[in-house]
Design an enzyme around this catalytic site. Structure first.
Site, short mmCIF file in Angstrom:
data_model
loop_
_atom_site.label_atom_id
_atom_site.label_comp_id
_atom_site.label_asym_id
_atom_site.label_seq_id
_atom_site.Cartn_x
_atom_site.Cartn_y
_atom_site.Cartn_z
N ASP A 13 0.81 -1.22 0.00
CA ASP A 13 0.00 0.00 0.00
C ASP A 13 0.84 1.27 0.00
OD1 ASP A 13 -2.29 -1.68 0.20
OD2 ASP A 13 -1.94 -1.83 2.35
N LYS A 16 2.07 2.05 -5.13
CA LYS A 16 2.77 1.53 -6.32
C LYS A 16 1.95 1.72 -7.59
CE LYS A 16 3.27 -2.56 -4.48
NZ LYS A 16 2.86 -2.28 -3.08
N ASN A 38 -5.09 -10.54 -3.86
CA ASN A 38 -4.93 -9.93 -2.53
C ASN A 38 -4.45 -8.49 -2.67
OD1 ASN A 38 -2.51 -10.90 -3.56
ND2 ASN A 38 -1.66 -11.59 -1.62
N ALA A 39 -3.81 -8.17 -3.79
CA ALA A 39 -3.29 -6.82 -4.03
C ALA A 39 -4.39 -5.92 -4.60
CB ALA A 39 -2.14 -6.89 -5.02
N GLY A 40 -4.22 -4.63 -4.41
CA GLY A 40 -5.13 -3.68 -5.04
C GLY A 40 -4.32 -2.48 -5.47
N HIS A 41 -4.26 -2.24 -6.77
CA HIS A 41 -3.49 -1.10 -7.27
C HIS A 41 -4.45 -0.03 -7.78
CE1 HIS A 41 0.31 -3.79 -7.81
NE2 HIS A 41 0.10 -3.42 -6.58
N ARG A 143 3.63 -29.30 -5.01
CA ARG A 143 3.55 -29.86 -6.37
C ARG A 143 2.22 -30.53 -6.69
NH1 ARG A 143 9.06 -32.73 -5.00
NH2 ARG A 143 7.77 -33.00 -3.17
N GLN A 224 2.21 -6.19 -3.00
CA GLN A 224 2.55 -6.13 -1.57
C GLN A 224 3.85 -5.32 -1.36
OE1 GLN A 224 1.68 -9.65 -2.73
NE2 GLN A 224 -0.36 -8.86 -2.47
N THR A 239 2.94 -12.31 3.34
CA THR A 239 2.18 -13.01 2.31
C THR A 239 3.01 -14.24 1.91
OG1 THR A 239 0.86 -12.72 0.31
CG2 THR A 239 3.06 -11.70 0.31
N THR A 300 -8.52 -3.55 -1.28
CA THR A 300 -9.03 -4.88 -1.59
C THR A 300 -10.10 -5.31 -0.58
OG1 THR A 300 -6.97 -5.52 -2.63
CG2 THR A 300 -8.36 -7.31 -1.88
N ARG A 303 -10.44 -2.83 4.89
CA ARG A 303 -10.06 -2.78 6.31
C ARG A 303 -9.28 -1.50 6.62
NH1 ARG A 303 -6.79 -8.29 7.16
NH2 ARG A 303 -6.08 -7.81 5.05
N LYS A 331 2.64 10.24 -1.04
CA LYS A 331 1.70 10.74 -0.01
C LYS A 331 2.33 11.75 0.96
CE LYS A 331 -2.04 7.98 0.56
NZ LYS A 331 -2.90 6.86 0.97
N ASP A 333 1.77 14.84 0.92
CA ASP A 333 0.70 15.79 1.23
C ASP A 333 -0.15 15.34 2.43
OD1 ASP A 333 0.06 13.78 -0.83
OD2 ASP A 333 -1.99 14.53 -0.58
P1 IMP Z 1 -2.52 -12.86 2.17
O1 IMP Z 1 -1.59 -12.31 1.14
O2 IMP Z 1 -3.98 -12.66 1.83
O3 IMP Z 1 -2.21 -14.27 2.55
O4 IMP Z 1 -2.30 -12.00 3.52
C1 IMP Z 1 -1.08 -12.06 4.26
C2 IMP Z 1 -0.74 -10.68 4.82
O5 IMP Z 1 -0.39 -9.80 3.77
C3 IMP Z 1 -1.89 -9.99 5.57
O6 IMP Z 1 -1.36 -9.24 6.62
C4 IMP Z 1 -2.47 -9.08 4.52
O7 IMP Z 1 -3.16 -7.98 5.09
C5 IMP Z 1 -1.21 -8.64 3.80
N1 IMP Z 1 -1.45 -8.24 2.41
C6 IMP Z 1 -1.72 -9.02 1.35
N2 IMP Z 1 -1.85 -8.29 0.23
C7 IMP Z 1 -1.65 -7.01 0.59
C8 IMP Z 1 -1.60 -5.78 -0.15
O8 IMP Z 1 -1.78 -5.71 -1.36
N3 IMP Z 1 -1.35 -4.66 0.58
C9 IMP Z 1 -1.12 -4.71 1.93
N4 IMP Z 1 -1.14 -5.82 2.64
C10 IMP Z 1 -1.39 -6.97 1.98
#
Ligand code: IMP
Length: 428
Positions: A13, A16, A38-41, A143, A224, A239, A300, A303, A331, A333
Protein backbone atom coordinates in the site's frame (compact mmCIF):
# COMPACT_ATOMS: atom_id res chain seq x y z
CA UNK A 1 17.97 -3.20 -23.00
CA UNK A 2 16.31 -2.25 -19.74
CA UNK A 3 14.36 -4.23 -17.20
CA UNK A 4 13.09 -2.28 -14.20
CA UNK A 5 11.59 -3.77 -11.08
CA UNK A 6 9.21 -1.62 -9.04
CA UNK A 7 9.02 -2.81 -5.48
CA UNK A 8 7.16 -1.70 -2.36
CA UNK A 9 9.54 -0.87 0.52
CA UNK A 10 7.16 -1.24 3.47
CA UNK A 11 4.15 -3.51 4.18
CA UNK A 12 2.39 -2.85 0.87
CA UNK A 13 0.00 0.00 0.00
CA UNK A 14 2.88 2.39 -0.71
CA UNK A 15 1.10 3.79 -3.75
CA UNK A 16 2.77 1.53 -6.32
CA UNK A 17 -0.27 1.76 -8.63
CA UNK A 18 0.35 5.43 -9.36
CA UNK A 19 4.13 5.06 -9.73
CA UNK A 20 3.82 2.08 -12.05
CA UNK A 21 1.21 3.94 -14.06
CA UNK A 22 3.61 6.89 -14.46
CA UNK A 23 6.59 4.71 -15.37
CA UNK A 24 4.52 2.69 -17.80
CA UNK A 25 4.59 5.66 -20.15
CA UNK A 26 8.27 4.86 -20.77
CA UNK A 27 7.90 1.07 -20.89
CA UNK A 28 6.88 -1.34 -23.64
CA UNK A 29 5.76 -4.19 -21.41
CA UNK A 30 4.45 -4.25 -17.83
CA UNK A 31 4.75 -7.63 -16.11
CA UNK A 32 3.34 -8.65 -12.73
CA UNK A 33 5.52 -11.23 -10.98
CA UNK A 34 3.84 -12.45 -7.76
CA UNK A 35 0.80 -12.32 -5.49
CA UNK A 36 -2.77 -12.54 -6.61
CA UNK A 37 -6.01 -10.62 -6.13
CA UNK A 38 -4.93 -9.93 -2.53
CA UNK A 39 -3.29 -6.82 -4.03
CA UNK A 40 -5.13 -3.68 -5.04
CA UNK A 41 -3.49 -1.10 -7.27
CA UNK A 42 -5.32 2.21 -7.48
CA UNK A 43 -4.82 4.42 -10.52
CA UNK A 44 -6.44 7.83 -11.01
CA UNK A 45 -6.48 9.64 -14.34
CA UNK A 46 -8.86 11.90 -16.26
CA UNK A 47 -10.85 12.30 -13.04
CA UNK A 48 -11.62 8.57 -12.80
CA UNK A 49 -10.45 6.06 -10.22
CA UNK A 50 -9.68 2.46 -11.18
CA UNK A 51 -8.63 -0.40 -8.93
CA UNK A 52 -6.88 -3.41 -10.43
CA UNK A 53 -6.03 -6.56 -8.50
CA UNK A 54 -4.42 -8.85 -11.07
CA UNK A 55 -4.00 -7.22 -14.45
CA UNK A 56 -1.08 -4.75 -14.64
CA UNK A 57 -2.17 -1.13 -14.78
CA UNK A 58 -0.34 -0.74 -18.12
CA UNK A 59 -3.57 -2.06 -19.62
CA UNK A 60 -4.94 1.50 -19.52
CA UNK A 61 -2.38 2.60 -22.13
CA UNK A 62 -3.28 1.29 -25.56
CA UNK A 63 0.27 0.67 -26.82
CA UNK A 64 1.53 -1.37 -23.86
CA UNK A 65 1.67 -5.13 -23.46
CA UNK A 66 0.76 -6.57 -20.06
CA UNK A 67 1.93 -9.87 -18.64
CA UNK A 68 0.61 -11.87 -15.71
CA UNK A 69 3.66 -13.96 -14.81
CA UNK A 70 4.11 -17.55 -13.68
CA UNK A 71 4.74 -16.33 -10.10
CA UNK A 72 1.21 -14.95 -9.81
CA UNK A 73 -1.69 -17.02 -8.42
CA UNK A 74 -4.92 -16.56 -10.33
CA UNK A 75 -8.53 -16.83 -9.22
CA UNK A 76 -10.31 -17.33 -12.58
CA UNK A 77 -13.50 -15.60 -11.36
CA UNK A 78 -11.54 -12.56 -10.15
CA UNK A 79 -9.60 -12.39 -13.42
CA UNK A 80 -12.78 -12.70 -15.50
CA UNK A 81 -14.41 -9.94 -13.45
CA UNK A 82 -11.47 -7.62 -14.05
CA UNK A 83 -11.45 -8.39 -17.77
CA UNK A 84 -15.18 -7.70 -17.99
CA UNK A 85 -14.77 -4.40 -16.15
CA UNK A 86 -12.06 -3.30 -18.61
CA UNK A 87 -14.21 -4.30 -21.60
CA UNK A 88 -17.18 -2.40 -20.19
CA UNK A 89 -15.02 0.70 -19.70
CA UNK A 90 -13.84 0.44 -23.29
CA UNK A 91 -10.22 -0.64 -22.66
CA UNK A 92 -9.36 -3.25 -25.25
CA UNK A 93 -6.72 -5.80 -24.28
CA UNK A 94 -6.80 -8.22 -27.21
CA UNK A 95 -3.25 -8.89 -28.34
CA UNK A 96 -1.92 -6.96 -25.34
CA UNK A 97 -2.74 -9.19 -22.38
CA UNK A 98 -0.60 -12.29 -21.93
CA UNK A 99 -1.03 -14.80 -19.11
CA UNK A 100 1.71 -17.26 -18.24
CA UNK A 101 0.90 -20.90 -18.93
CA UNK A 102 2.69 -21.77 -15.67
CA UNK A 103 0.70 -19.63 -13.20
CA UNK A 104 -1.04 -21.53 -10.39
CA UNK A 105 -4.80 -21.35 -9.94
CA UNK A 106 -6.76 -20.51 -6.79
CA UNK A 107 -9.49 -23.13 -6.29
CA UNK A 108 -12.53 -22.92 -3.97
CA UNK A 109 -10.85 -25.20 -1.42
CA UNK A 110 -7.92 -22.79 -1.15
CA UNK A 111 -10.23 -19.92 -0.31
CA UNK A 112 -12.24 -21.98 2.20
CA UNK A 113 -9.08 -23.23 3.87
CA UNK A 114 -7.61 -19.68 4.11
CA UNK A 115 -10.78 -18.29 5.68
CA UNK A 116 -11.32 -21.20 8.04
CA UNK A 117 -7.73 -21.20 9.25
CA UNK A 118 -7.96 -17.48 9.98
CA UNK A 119 -11.20 -17.98 11.90
CA UNK A 120 -9.85 -20.93 13.87
CA UNK A 121 -9.07 -19.72 17.39
CA UNK A 122 -6.44 -22.45 17.80
CA UNK A 123 -4.17 -21.10 15.08
CA UNK A 124 -2.26 -17.85 14.92
CA UNK A 125 -4.26 -15.30 12.95
CA UNK A 126 -2.25 -13.62 10.19
CA UNK A 127 -5.00 -11.22 9.12
CA UNK A 128 -4.92 -12.46 5.52
CA UNK A 129 -7.15 -11.10 2.80
CA UNK A 130 -9.02 -14.42 2.84
CA UNK A 131 -8.54 -14.86 -0.91
CA UNK A 132 -6.89 -18.28 -0.76
CA UNK A 133 -3.39 -16.97 -1.51
CA UNK A 134 -1.43 -18.92 1.14
CA UNK A 135 -3.06 -22.34 0.50
CA UNK A 136 -2.56 -21.93 -3.26
CA UNK A 137 1.16 -21.22 -2.87
CA UNK A 138 1.36 -24.14 -0.39
CA UNK A 139 -0.07 -26.46 -3.07
CA UNK A 140 2.31 -25.01 -5.65
CA UNK A 141 5.30 -25.86 -3.46
CA UNK A 142 3.77 -29.26 -2.60
CA UNK A 143 3.55 -29.86 -6.37
CA UNK A 144 -0.20 -30.50 -6.41
CA UNK A 145 -1.36 -27.21 -7.93
CA UNK A 146 -3.59 -26.61 -10.92
CA UNK A 147 -1.95 -24.36 -13.52
CA UNK A 148 -3.16 -22.15 -16.34
CA UNK A 149 -1.77 -24.61 -18.93
CA UNK A 150 -4.25 -27.19 -17.56
CA UNK A 151 -7.07 -24.97 -18.88
CA UNK A 152 -5.98 -25.46 -22.47
CA UNK A 153 -7.23 -29.05 -22.39
CA UNK A 154 -10.48 -29.31 -20.38
CA UNK A 155 -9.96 -33.02 -19.62
CA UNK A 156 -6.55 -32.25 -18.10
CA UNK A 157 -8.17 -29.64 -15.90
CA UNK A 158 -10.71 -32.18 -14.65
CA UNK A 159 -7.98 -34.77 -14.03
CA UNK A 160 -5.83 -32.43 -11.94
CA UNK A 161 -8.73 -31.26 -9.78
CA UNK A 162 -9.91 -34.86 -9.35
CA UNK A 163 -6.50 -36.02 -8.19
CA UNK A 164 -6.63 -33.56 -5.25
CA UNK A 165 -10.32 -33.53 -4.53
CA UNK A 166 -10.77 -36.39 -2.03
CA UNK A 167 -7.85 -35.29 0.13
CA UNK A 168 -9.01 -31.67 0.23
CA UNK A 169 -12.57 -32.74 1.00
CA UNK A 170 -11.45 -34.85 3.97
CA UNK A 171 -9.16 -32.16 5.36
CA UNK A 172 -11.83 -29.45 5.23
CA UNK A 173 -14.48 -31.74 6.73
CA UNK A 174 -12.30 -33.10 9.52
CA UNK A 175 -10.59 -29.87 10.46
CA UNK A 176 -13.35 -27.33 10.04
CA UNK A 177 -16.58 -29.28 9.48
CA UNK A 178 -16.83 -27.62 6.04
CA UNK A 179 -18.44 -29.37 3.08
CA UNK A 180 -16.59 -28.93 -0.16
CA UNK A 181 -18.86 -28.49 -3.21
CA UNK A 182 -19.16 -31.53 -5.51
CA UNK A 183 -16.24 -32.24 -7.80
CA UNK A 184 -18.43 -31.52 -10.87
CA UNK A 185 -19.45 -28.19 -9.40
CA UNK A 186 -15.82 -27.14 -8.87
CA UNK A 187 -14.88 -28.25 -12.38
CA UNK A 188 -17.87 -26.34 -13.79
CA UNK A 189 -16.88 -23.22 -11.84
CA UNK A 190 -13.41 -23.41 -13.37
CA UNK A 191 -14.70 -24.12 -16.87
CA UNK A 192 -17.17 -21.22 -16.62
CA UNK A 193 -14.29 -18.74 -16.98
CA UNK A 194 -12.11 -20.82 -19.28
CA UNK A 195 -13.31 -19.21 -22.52
CA UNK A 196 -12.78 -15.75 -21.13
CA UNK A 197 -9.06 -16.08 -20.55
CA UNK A 198 -7.67 -19.24 -22.14
CA UNK A 199 -6.84 -17.53 -25.41
CA UNK A 200 -4.49 -15.17 -23.54
CA UNK A 201 -2.53 -18.04 -21.97
CA UNK A 202 0.92 -18.73 -23.42
CA UNK A 203 4.65 -18.87 -22.84
CA UNK A 204 5.20 -15.41 -21.34
CA UNK A 205 8.66 -16.44 -20.13
CA UNK A 206 10.05 -16.73 -23.66
CA UNK A 207 7.95 -13.74 -24.79
CA UNK A 208 9.68 -11.58 -22.16
CA UNK A 209 13.14 -12.86 -23.05
CA UNK A 210 12.46 -12.12 -26.74
CA UNK A 211 11.30 -8.62 -25.85
CA UNK A 212 14.49 -8.05 -23.85
CA UNK A 213 16.58 -9.30 -26.79
CA UNK A 214 14.77 -6.80 -29.04
CA UNK A 215 15.76 -3.99 -26.67
CA UNK A 216 12.27 -3.36 -25.33
CA UNK A 217 11.75 -1.78 -21.91
CA UNK A 218 10.15 -4.09 -19.36
CA UNK A 219 8.60 -2.88 -16.13
CA UNK A 220 8.29 -5.66 -13.56
CA UNK A 221 5.51 -4.94 -11.12
CA UNK A 222 5.69 -6.31 -7.59
CA UNK A 223 2.64 -6.54 -5.35
CA UNK A 224 2.55 -6.13 -1.57
CA UNK A 225 5.90 -4.94 -0.16
CA UNK A 226 9.34 -5.93 1.11
CA UNK A 227 8.19 -6.50 4.71
CA UNK A 228 5.50 -8.92 3.48
CA UNK A 229 8.00 -11.05 1.55
CA UNK A 230 7.79 -14.68 2.71
CA UNK A 231 11.57 -14.96 3.19
CA UNK A 232 12.58 -11.46 4.21
CA UNK A 233 9.48 -9.95 5.82
CA UNK A 234 8.03 -10.15 9.32
CA UNK A 235 7.48 -13.91 9.09
CA UNK A 236 4.96 -15.47 9.68
CA UNK A 237 2.96 -12.23 9.31
CA UNK A 238 3.73 -12.02 5.60
CA UNK A 239 2.18 -13.01 2.31
CA UNK A 240 3.18 -16.32 0.71
CA UNK A 241 5.35 -15.11 -2.16
CA UNK A 242 8.59 -13.24 -2.82
CA UNK A 243 7.55 -9.65 -3.25
CA UNK A 244 11.16 -8.43 -3.20
CA UNK A 245 13.03 -7.71 -6.44
CA UNK A 246 14.43 -11.26 -6.76
CA UNK A 247 10.84 -12.46 -7.21
CA UNK A 248 10.86 -10.81 -10.64
CA UNK A 249 13.41 -13.35 -11.91
CA UNK A 250 11.59 -16.45 -10.69
CA UNK A 251 8.11 -15.03 -11.14
CA UNK A 252 8.65 -14.03 -14.77
CA UNK A 253 11.49 -16.22 -15.99
CA UNK A 254 13.84 -13.27 -16.48
CA UNK A 255 17.56 -14.07 -15.94
CA UNK A 256 19.02 -12.13 -12.96
CA UNK A 257 21.70 -10.51 -15.11
CA UNK A 258 19.03 -8.84 -17.26
CA UNK A 259 17.57 -6.77 -14.42
CA UNK A 260 18.84 -3.23 -14.84
CA UNK A 261 17.42 -1.42 -11.85
CA UNK A 262 15.18 -1.76 -8.81
CA UNK A 263 13.04 1.27 -8.06
CA UNK A 264 11.55 1.51 -4.58
CA UNK A 265 8.20 2.98 -3.62
CA UNK A 266 7.88 4.24 -0.06
CA UNK A 267 5.22 6.26 1.71
CA UNK A 268 6.12 9.38 3.75
CA UNK A 269 4.79 7.49 6.79
CA UNK A 270 4.07 3.79 7.39
CA UNK A 271 0.96 1.61 7.24
CA UNK A 272 0.19 -2.06 7.51
CA UNK A 273 -2.97 -4.17 7.26
CA UNK A 274 -3.45 -7.40 9.14
CA UNK A 275 -1.56 -8.66 12.18
CA UNK A 276 2.15 -8.61 12.96
CA UNK A 277 4.85 -6.36 14.44
CA UNK A 278 4.94 -2.70 13.48
CA UNK A 279 7.51 -0.82 15.59
CA UNK A 280 6.44 2.73 14.70
CA UNK A 281 2.68 2.13 14.95
CA UNK A 282 0.72 5.03 16.46
CA UNK A 283 -2.25 4.44 18.72
CA UNK A 284 -2.97 8.12 19.33
CA UNK A 285 -4.50 11.07 17.50
CA UNK A 286 -1.57 11.23 15.04
CA UNK A 287 -2.32 7.69 13.86
CA UNK A 288 -5.98 8.58 13.49
CA UNK A 289 -5.10 11.72 11.53
CA UNK A 290 -2.83 9.79 9.15
CA UNK A 291 -5.58 7.21 8.57
CA UNK A 292 -8.20 9.86 7.84
CA UNK A 293 -6.06 12.29 5.82
CA UNK A 294 -4.41 9.44 3.90
CA UNK A 295 -7.69 7.53 3.35
CA UNK A 296 -5.89 4.51 4.73
CA UNK A 297 -8.49 1.83 4.16
CA UNK A 298 -7.60 -1.29 2.17
CA UNK A 299 -8.46 -1.11 -1.55
CA UNK A 300 -9.03 -4.88 -1.59
CA UNK A 301 -10.76 -5.56 1.73
CA UNK A 302 -11.74 -2.08 2.94
CA UNK A 303 -10.06 -2.78 6.31
CA UNK A 304 -8.70 0.26 8.20
CA UNK A 305 -4.90 0.28 7.91
CA UNK A 306 -2.69 0.57 10.99
CA UNK A 307 -0.70 3.82 10.72
CA UNK A 308 2.64 4.97 12.10
CA UNK A 309 5.71 7.14 11.57
CA UNK A 310 8.24 6.64 8.76
CA UNK A 311 10.62 3.84 9.67
CA UNK A 312 14.07 4.37 8.17
CA UNK A 313 15.23 0.97 9.49
CA UNK A 314 12.61 -0.66 7.27
CA UNK A 315 13.53 1.69 4.42
CA UNK A 316 17.27 0.93 4.57
CA UNK A 317 16.55 -2.80 4.83
CA UNK A 318 14.44 -2.55 1.66
CA UNK A 319 17.15 -0.56 -0.14
CA UNK A 320 19.79 -3.19 0.66
CA UNK A 321 17.66 -6.25 0.05
CA UNK A 322 16.29 -5.12 -3.31
CA UNK A 323 19.36 -3.26 -4.54
CA UNK A 324 17.25 -0.11 -4.85
CA UNK A 325 19.11 2.91 -6.20
CA UNK A 326 16.16 5.23 -6.83
CA UNK A 327 13.28 5.82 -4.46
CA UNK A 328 9.88 7.35 -5.15
CA UNK A 329 8.25 8.98 -2.14
CA UNK A 330 4.45 8.99 -2.00
CA UNK A 331 1.70 10.74 -0.01
CA UNK A 332 3.84 13.62 1.30
CA UNK A 333 0.70 15.79 1.23
CA UNK A 334 -0.93 13.54 3.86
CA UNK A 335 1.47 15.03 6.44
CA UNK A 336 0.38 18.62 5.61
CA UNK A 337 -1.60 19.29 8.79
CA UNK A 338 0.77 17.74 11.34
CA UNK A 339 2.56 20.06 13.77
CA UNK A 340 5.38 17.59 14.28
CA UNK A 341 6.64 14.53 12.41
CA UNK A 342 8.80 11.68 13.72
CA UNK A 343 11.19 9.44 11.82
CA UNK A 344 12.48 6.21 13.31
CA UNK A 345 16.23 6.06 12.71
CA UNK A 346 17.07 2.92 14.70
CA UNK A 347 15.75 0.28 17.09
CA UNK A 348 16.79 -0.48 20.66
CA UNK A 349 16.30 -3.85 22.30
CA UNK A 350 16.93 -4.36 26.04
CA UNK A 351 18.60 -0.96 26.07
CA UNK A 352 21.03 -1.80 23.25
CA UNK A 353 21.09 -0.55 19.67
CA UNK A 354 19.98 -3.22 17.19
CA UNK A 355 21.98 -3.72 13.99
CA UNK A 356 19.73 -4.26 10.97
CA UNK A 357 16.33 -5.94 10.93
CA UNK A 358 15.85 -8.66 13.56
CA UNK A 359 14.72 -12.05 12.23
CA UNK A 360 13.02 -13.03 15.46
CA UNK A 361 9.48 -11.83 15.81
CA UNK A 362 9.82 -11.85 19.60
CA UNK A 363 12.79 -9.47 19.37
CA UNK A 364 11.14 -7.21 16.79
CA UNK A 365 8.00 -6.99 18.91
CA UNK A 366 10.09 -5.70 21.83
CA UNK A 367 12.15 -3.25 19.81
CA UNK A 368 11.77 0.39 20.74
CA UNK A 369 12.07 2.92 17.94
CA UNK A 370 14.59 5.73 18.28
CA UNK A 371 13.06 8.87 16.82
CA UNK A 372 14.28 12.09 15.28
CA UNK A 373 11.68 14.82 15.36
CA UNK A 374 10.96 17.20 12.48
CA UNK A 375 8.72 20.28 12.49
CA UNK A 376 5.59 20.02 10.33
CA UNK A 377 4.79 22.61 7.63
CA UNK A 378 1.04 22.96 8.28
CA UNK A 379 0.14 24.16 4.82
CA UNK A 380 -1.12 22.40 1.74
CA UNK A 381 1.32 20.71 -0.60
CA UNK A 382 -1.47 18.99 -2.46
CA UNK A 383 -0.81 18.85 -6.20
CA UNK A 384 2.51 20.80 -6.04
CA UNK A 385 4.66 19.90 -9.06
CA UNK A 386 7.95 21.55 -8.33
CA UNK A 387 10.29 20.80 -5.44
CA UNK A 388 11.11 24.48 -4.99
CA UNK A 389 7.44 25.26 -4.36
CA UNK A 390 7.23 22.91 -1.37
CA UNK A 391 7.33 24.63 2.05
CA UNK A 392 10.85 24.74 3.57
CA UNK A 393 10.03 22.13 6.24
CA UNK A 394 8.59 19.74 3.64
CA UNK A 395 11.76 20.06 1.53
CA UNK A 396 13.88 19.44 4.61
CA UNK A 397 11.78 16.39 5.48
CA UNK A 398 12.20 14.87 2.00
CA UNK A 399 15.93 15.61 2.01
CA UNK A 400 16.41 14.01 5.40
CA UNK A 401 14.54 10.87 4.31
CA UNK A 402 16.93 10.75 1.38
CA UNK A 403 19.86 10.94 3.83
CA UNK A 404 18.37 8.26 6.07
CA UNK A 405 17.85 5.90 3.12
CA UNK A 406 21.18 6.69 1.52
CA UNK A 407 19.70 6.79 -2.00
CA UNK A 408 18.28 9.45 -4.25
CA UNK A 409 14.56 10.35 -4.21
CA UNK A 410 13.97 11.72 -7.74
CA UNK A 411 10.15 11.52 -7.55
CA UNK A 412 7.86 12.92 -4.86
CA UNK A 413 4.12 12.41 -5.08
CA UNK A 414 1.81 15.14 -3.75
CA UNK A 415 -1.55 13.59 -4.62
CA UNK A 416 -3.15 10.57 -6.23
CA UNK A 417 -3.44 11.98 -9.77
CA UNK A 418 -0.81 11.41 -12.50
CA UNK A 419 0.00 15.11 -12.67
CA UNK A 420 0.31 15.59 -8.88
CA UNK A 421 3.97 14.67 -9.03
CA UNK A 422 7.33 16.36 -8.50
CA UNK A 423 10.13 15.06 -10.75
CA UNK A 424 13.43 16.38 -9.52
CA UNK A 425 15.72 13.85 -11.16
CA UNK A 426 15.90 10.93 -13.60
CA UNK A 427 14.21 7.70 -12.58
CA UNK A 428 14.80 5.37 -15.51
P1 IMP B 1 -2.52 -12.86 2.17
O1 IMP B 1 -1.59 -12.31 1.14
O2 IMP B 1 -3.98 -12.66 1.83
O3 IMP B 1 -2.21 -14.27 2.55
O4 IMP B 1 -2.30 -12.00 3.52
C1 IMP B 1 -1.08 -12.06 4.26
C2 IMP B 1 -0.74 -10.68 4.82
O5 IMP B 1 -0.39 -9.80 3.77
C3 IMP B 1 -1.89 -9.99 5.57
O6 IMP B 1 -1.36 -9.24 6.62
C4 IMP B 1 -2.47 -9.08 4.52
O7 IMP B 1 -3.16 -7.98 5.09
C5 IMP B 1 -1.21 -8.64 3.80
N1 IMP B 1 -1.45 -8.24 2.41
C6 IMP B 1 -1.72 -9.02 1.35
N2 IMP B 1 -1.85 -8.29 0.23
C7 IMP B 1 -1.65 -7.01 0.59
C8 IMP B 1 -1.60 -5.78 -0.15
O8 IMP B 1 -1.78 -5.71 -1.36
N3 IMP B 1 -1.35 -4.66 0.58
C9 IMP B 1 -1.12 -4.71 1.93
N4 IMP B 1 -1.14 -5.82 2.64
C10 IMP B 1 -1.39 -6.97 1.98
Amino acid sequence: MSVFVVVGMQWGDEGKGKIIDLLTEQADVVARYQGGHNAGHTIIFDGNKYILHLIPSGIFRADKKCVIGNGVVIDPAALAEEMQMLKKLGFDYDGRLLISDRANIILPYHRISDQQKEGDSGSRKIGTTGRGIGPTYSDKIARVGLRTCDFIDASQLQETIKSNYEEKKKILKNLYGENLPDLCEIVDQMLAHREMFVKYVGNTQSFLRDQIAEGKKILCEGAQGTMLDVDHGTYPFVTSSNSTAGGACTGLGIPPGKITRAIGVIKAYTTRVGEGPFPTELHDGYGEQLRNDGAEFGSTTGRPRRCGWFDAVVGRYAVELNGIDKVTLTKVDVLDQLDTIHVCTGYRHNGKAVAGMPASLAVLEQCEPVYTEYPGWQQSTSGIRSFEKLPDNARRYVDSLQDHLGVEIPLVSTGPGREETIMRGELL
